[in-house]
Design an enzyme around this catalytic site. Sequence first.
Site, mmCIF file in Angstrom:
data_model
loop_
_atom_site.group_PDB
_atom_site.id
_atom_site.type_symbol
_atom_site.label_atom_id
_atom_site.label_comp_id
_atom_site.label_asym_id
_atom_site.label_seq_id
_atom_site.Cartn_x
_atom_site.Cartn_y
_atom_site.Cartn_z
ATOM 1 N N ARG A 269 51.845 69.216 7.073
ATOM 2 C CA ARG A 269 50.744 69.223 7.735
ATOM 3 C C ARG A 269 51.015 68.766 9.295
ATOM 4 N NH1 ARG A 269 44.894 69.464 5.464
ATOM 5 N NH2 ARG A 269 45.746 69.122 3.477
ATOM 6 N N GLY B 116 45.559 68.798 -1.909
ATOM 7 C CA GLY B 116 46.896 69.320 -2.485
ATOM 8 C C GLY B 116 47.574 68.525 -3.342
ATOM 9 N N ASP C 239 52.956 65.017 2.077
ATOM 10 C CA ASP C 239 52.990 64.809 3.476
ATOM 11 C C ASP C 239 53.495 63.281 4.075
ATOM 12 O OD1 ASP C 239 52.037 67.287 3.606
ATOM 13 O OD2 ASP C 239 49.889 66.763 3.885
ATOM 14 N N ASP D 258 44.409 61.969 2.579
ATOM 15 C CA ASP D 258 43.376 61.211 3.315
ATOM 16 C C ASP D 258 42.132 61.781 3.314
ATOM 17 O OD1 ASP D 258 44.168 63.482 4.717
ATOM 18 O OD2 ASP D 258 44.004 62.472 6.824
ATOM 19 N N THR E 93 50.220 62.652 -2.112
ATOM 20 C CA THR E 93 50.373 63.818 -1.158
ATOM 21 C C THR E 93 51.875 64.054 -0.727
ATOM 22 O OG1 THR E 93 50.012 64.775 1.102
ATOM 23 C CG2 THR E 93 49.606 62.475 0.778
ATOM 24 N N ARG F 269 40.052 71.822 -3.604
ATOM 25 C CA ARG F 269 39.405 71.340 -2.238
ATOM 26 C C ARG F 269 37.909 71.815 -2.189
ATOM 27 N NH1 ARG F 269 44.185 70.056 0.776
ATOM 28 N NH2 ARG F 269 45.946 71.494 0.590
ATOM 29 N N ASP G 89 51.613 61.219 5.180
ATOM 30 C CA ASP G 89 51.041 61.215 6.508
ATOM 31 C C ASP G 89 49.779 60.046 6.406
ATOM 32 O OD1 ASP G 89 49.233 62.332 4.759
ATOM 33 O OD2 ASP G 89 48.671 63.682 6.029
HETATM 34 P P1 ADP Z 1 43.970 65.648 0.803
HETATM 35 O O1 ADP Z 1 43.163 64.651 0.089
HETATM 36 O O2 ADP Z 1 45.205 66.227 0.315
HETATM 37 O O3 ADP Z 1 44.012 65.220 2.626
HETATM 38 P P2 ADP Z 1 41.620 67.576 1.789
HETATM 39 O O4 ADP Z 1 41.664 67.221 3.118
HETATM 40 O O5 ADP Z 1 41.465 68.805 1.460
HETATM 41 O O6 ADP Z 1 43.044 67.105 1.030
HETATM 42 O O7 ADP Z 1 40.612 66.851 0.923
HETATM 43 C C1 ADP Z 1 40.024 67.166 -0.258
HETATM 44 C C2 ADP Z 1 38.615 66.974 -0.535
HETATM 45 O O8 ADP Z 1 38.315 65.761 -0.409
HETATM 46 C C3 ADP Z 1 37.826 67.962 0.215
HETATM 47 O O9 ADP Z 1 38.116 69.358 -0.324
HETATM 48 C C4 ADP Z 1 36.479 67.429 0.160
HETATM 49 O O10 ADP Z 1 36.049 67.731 -1.139
HETATM 50 C C5 ADP Z 1 36.812 65.880 0.141
HETATM 51 N N1 ADP Z 1 36.651 65.365 1.538
HETATM 52 C C6 ADP Z 1 37.423 65.375 2.648
HETATM 53 N N2 ADP Z 1 36.939 64.904 3.798
HETATM 54 C C7 ADP Z 1 35.684 64.306 3.119
HETATM 55 C C8 ADP Z 1 34.718 63.556 3.842
HETATM 56 N N3 ADP Z 1 34.802 63.159 5.305
HETATM 57 N N4 ADP Z 1 33.729 63.095 3.071
HETATM 58 C C9 ADP Z 1 33.535 63.528 1.976
HETATM 59 N N5 ADP Z 1 34.425 64.061 1.088
HETATM 60 C C10 ADP Z 1 35.639 64.630 1.511
HETATM 61 O O1 F6P Z 2 48.668 68.471 1.979
HETATM 62 C C1 F6P Z 2 49.794 68.866 1.592
HETATM 63 C C2 F6P Z 2 49.977 70.449 1.934
HETATM 64 O O2 F6P Z 2 51.083 70.988 1.163
HETATM 65 C C3 F6P Z 2 50.371 70.461 3.401
HETATM 66 O O3 F6P Z 2 51.684 70.086 3.532
HETATM 67 C C4 F6P Z 2 50.136 71.897 3.682
HETATM 68 O O4 F6P Z 2 49.859 72.039 5.113
HETATM 69 C C5 F6P Z 2 48.978 72.076 3.026
HETATM 70 O O5 F6P Z 2 48.766 71.427 1.945
HETATM 71 C C6 F6P Z 2 48.877 73.557 2.334
HETATM 72 O O6 F6P Z 2 47.489 73.708 1.798
HETATM 73 P P1 F6P Z 2 47.155 74.913 0.681
HETATM 74 O O7 F6P Z 2 47.890 74.341 -0.589
HETATM 75 O O8 F6P Z 2 45.621 74.948 0.631
HETATM 76 O O9 F6P Z 2 47.786 76.005 1.267
#
Ligand code: ADP
Ligand code: F6P
Length: 320
Positions: A172, A11, A128, A104, A126, A72, A130
């Site tokens: 989140r 995000g 969040d 994360d 982010t 993502r 978090d």
């Molecule tokens: P954020 O970084 O905001 O937490 P996501 O959880 O959607 O957002 O993670 C972003 C991207 O990071 C995912 O779409 C994926 O490409 C990569 N990713 C997430 N978890 C893993 C993992 N366990 N191993 C490898 N890549 C990951």
């Molecule tokens: O991680 C940032 C965030 O905006 C969260 O607060 C929310 O739950 C999520 O991303 C929304 O994701 P998307 O932009 O994929 O709808």
Amino acid sequence: MKRIAVLTSGGDAPGMNAAVRAVVRTAIYNNIDVYGVRRGFKGLIEGDLKKMNLSSVGDIIHKGGTILRSARCPEFKENPSCRELAIQLLNVFKIEGLVVIGGDGSFMGMKSLSDFGFPGIGIPGTIDNDLAYTDFTIGFDTAVNTALEAITNLRDTTSSHERVTIVEVMGRNCGDIALDAGLAGGAEAILVPEIGYNLKEISQKLINSNKRGKKQSIIVVAEGVGNLNEIANQIKELTDMDVRTTILGHVQRGGNPSAKDRILASEMGYHAVELLMEGKISRVVGVRENKIIDMNINEALAMQNKFNERRFEISKVLSI
Ligand code: ADP
Ligand code: F6P
């Protein structure tokens, strides 16, 4: 170190551009070539990399979103061959280190490359907030202020119509945006996933304050708490008051970053490049007690929830 790359992932968050700018300019200052990867890990496995220069990051420090775009990319997580492909492409481009700006999930993506021995540094971007190892993530302060402005606006109309407004904020599974925006907005109740709540008690409080003459109330609910309409319906039933709901949604993800987020992003970007120059492999940058720190990614992600319970208690006392 002669050449690095930077990407934004997950995000988006206000201040990501300021972090990209800091990484690019710190690298160039140190005679390191820097490539921008477009659309996070998705762009990485597609080889969508472009060399950046000083002016590629001109006029962006004040802008929300991310000029590198974000995405993502589930296949990067699920399919080991995607990660192998990423390493091959990084080698083709002769990239020696990668800065990942994200949450994360993005850090796990970075770690999966570091597991091949590839130097990666994470910057927390982010809204969040978090990530337990750092007091603040880039974007959180701006998102809180955006939510606060909305709550302030909602208070006007809530007051005119003597209603209860229940407003859902993002985060989140983390209640930090709700807590800070709720406390600053003088919310009558704040619901967060970290702390249990009792709708009967909250409703009784609304009834008591209504009897005292307080005719309007704002309840801030973190999205991780559950279904907003169910909460609203229960409060309506228990209080017999006129209840409205607002979901703030993605409006919280945009907008010009606050001074705090721009400064944090600038310092973190600078620090991340320094870590790569020192030969560090798998670390994440954070801020604790107003000092920029870095930690091993495994230790950082293993740290537990840092929810500010004292602040939550204060918000309860002050919202009587
Ligand atoms: P954020 O970084 O905001 O937490 P996501 O959880 O959607 O957002 O993670 C972003 C991207 O990071 C995912 O779409 C994926 O490409 C990569 N990713 C997430 N978890 C893993 C993992 N366990 N191993 C490898 N890549 C990951
Ligand atoms: O991680 C940032 C965030 O905006 C969260 O607060 C929310 O739950 C999520 O991303 C929304 O994701 P998307 O932009 O994929 O709808």
